[in-house]
Design a protein around this motif. Structure first.
Motif, PDB file in Angstrom:
ATOM      1  N   ASP A 135       0.807  -1.220   0.000  1.00 10.15           N
ATOM      2  CA  ASP A 135       0.000   0.000   0.000  1.00 10.15           C
ATOM      3  C   ASP A 135       0.841   1.271   0.000  1.00 10.15           C
ATOM      4  O   ASP A 135       0.316   2.367   0.130  1.00 10.15           O
ATOM      5  CB  ASP A 135      -0.983   0.001   1.176  1.00 10.15           C
ATOM      6  N   ASN A 136       2.160   1.124  -0.146  1.00 11.50           N
ATOM      7  CA  ASN A 136       3.047   2.277  -0.225  1.00 11.50           C
ATOM      8  C   ASN A 136       4.227   1.883  -1.108  1.00 11.50           C
ATOM      9  O   ASN A 136       4.544   0.693  -1.221  1.00 11.50           O
ATOM     10  CB  ASN A 136       3.529   2.690   1.172  1.00 11.50           C
ATOM     11  N   PHE A 137       4.866   2.869  -1.688  1.00  8.61           N
ATOM     12  CA  PHE A 137       5.969   2.599  -2.588  1.00  8.61           C
ATOM     13  C   PHE A 137       7.248   2.235  -1.831  1.00  8.61           C
ATOM     14  O   PHE A 137       7.493   2.739  -0.734  1.00  8.61           O
ATOM     15  CB  PHE A 137       6.237   3.811  -3.490  1.00  8.61           C
ATOM     16  N   TYR A 138       8.029   1.365  -2.420  1.00 12.64           N
ATOM     17  CA  TYR A 138       9.329   0.977  -1.866  1.00 12.64           C
ATOM     18  C   TYR A 138      10.259   2.187  -1.841  1.00 12.64           C
ATOM     19  O   TYR A 138      10.301   2.988  -2.776  1.00 12.64           O
ATOM     20  CB  TYR A 138       9.935  -0.133  -2.723  1.00 12.64           C
ATOM     21  N   HIS A 139      11.031   2.306  -0.754  1.00 11.58           N
ATOM     22  CA  HIS A 139      11.998   3.391  -0.584  1.00 11.58           C
ATOM     23  C   HIS A 139      13.229   2.796   0.082  1.00 11.58           C
ATOM     24  O   HIS A 139      13.198   2.453   1.271  1.00 11.58           O
ATOM     25  CB  HIS A 139      11.368   4.486   0.284  1.00 11.58           C
ATOM     26  N   LYS A 140      14.299   2.653  -0.687  1.00 11.93           N
ATOM     27  CA  LYS A 140      15.502   1.951  -0.218  1.00 11.93           C
ATOM     28  C   LYS A 140      16.015   2.475   1.123  1.00 11.93           C
ATOM     29  O   LYS A 140      16.392   1.701   1.997  1.00 11.93           O
ATOM     30  CB  LYS A 140      16.606   2.021  -1.270  1.00 11.93           C
ATOM     31  N   GLU A 141      16.043   3.784   1.288  1.00 12.23           N
ATOM     32  CA  GLU A 141      16.583   4.370   2.524  1.00 12.23           C
ATOM     33  C   GLU A 141      15.714   4.078   3.747  1.00 12.23           C
ATOM     34  O   GLU A 141      16.130   4.316   4.881  1.00 12.23           O
ATOM     35  CB  GLU A 141      16.773   5.883   2.355  1.00 12.23           C
ATOM     36  N   SER A 142      14.513   3.566   3.543  1.00 10.13           N
ATOM     37  CA  SER A 142      13.601   3.262   4.653  1.00 10.13           C
ATOM     38  C   SER A 142      13.509   1.774   4.945  1.00 10.13           C
ATOM     39  O   SER A 142      12.645   1.342   5.700  1.00 10.13           O
ATOM     40  CB  SER A 142      12.210   3.818   4.326  1.00 10.13           C
ATOM     41  N   GLU A 143      14.396   0.991   4.356  1.00  9.44           N
ATOM     42  CA  GLU A 143      14.407  -0.463   4.600  1.00  9.44           C
ATOM     43  C   GLU A 143      14.808  -0.751   6.036  1.00  9.44           C
ATOM     44  O   GLU A 143      15.639  -0.058   6.620  1.00  9.44           O
ATOM     45  CB  GLU A 143      15.461  -1.149   3.722  1.00  9.44           C
ATOM     46  N   GLY A 144      14.254  -1.798   6.562  1.00  9.28           N
ATOM     47  CA  GLY A 144      14.667  -2.312   7.853  1.00  9.28           C
ATOM     48  C   GLY A 144      14.574  -3.823   7.816  1.00  9.28           C
ATOM     49  O   GLY A 144      13.912  -4.400   6.948  1.00  9.28           O
TER      50      GLY A 144
END
Length: 181
Positions: A135-144
């Motif tokens: 339900d939201n776009f992937y964002h590499k810097e927000s990976e955990g």
């Protein structure tokens, strides 16, 4: 569609109504309006991902943080996986608990995992094709990520650890107690 509660707050299994005949089968995999009716949740998904993996591949435990957190609706299109969600929401009554469900091309089950959860799966069949609606776009810097074999979580992955195939990133994931995910 049939909604099945899990022990994790806001996490659901969804069983489709499958119509079989001599030609094969048909089922409605996703319908935003029906999803919202049976779950009471926003069913607007913006990104679909597909992965193909072989037996023993473990992908997880992954999450997106902050403004890029993602709810996921996952299923297995070919083969069979053991799918796991871990509640990382500090204010949740099920914080720190995990739940697993077998998803397969045969059972046509879907698993809804809300924002604030870590998610992973291991392939139990020779090959599996796995589908994620986000339900939201992937964002590499927000990976955990959280360590798949963290002793505080004690997840039963259904296969021996020596048979698991992991990425370097998953092997280096954070410990649950470090809350660096």
């Amino acid at each position: 569609m049939k909604l099945i509660d899990t022990p994790l707050k806001d996490c659901y299994i969804i069983d489709a109504e499958v119509f079989h005949d001599e030609r094969g089968y048909f089922y409605e995999k996703y319908n935003e309006k029906r999803f919202e009716q049976i779950t009471g949740l926003n069913g607007h998904f913006v990104q679909d991902n597909i992965s193909k993996s072989t037996y023993g591949v473990l992908r997880g435990l992954h999450l997106q943080k902050g403004d890029y957190a993602q709810a996921k609706l996952v299923s297995c299109l070919e083969g069979c996986v053991w799918d796991v969600a871990v509640d990382l929401r500090g204010n949740s009554p099920s914080f720190g608990q995990w739940f697993g469900v077998e998803l397969s091309a045969e059972n046509n089950r879907q698993f809804y995992i809300p924002r604030g959860f870590a998610h992973g799966f291991v392939v139990l069949s020779e090959v599996a094709i796995f589908s994620y609606k986000c339900d939201n776009f992937y964002h590499k810097e927000s990976e955990g990520s959280v360590k798949f074999n963290d002793p505080d979580l004690n997840i039963d992955w259904k296969i021996p650890e020596k048979e698991m195939i992991l990425s370097e990133k998953d092997q280096a994931a954070a410990a649950f107690k470090d809350k660096n995910y």
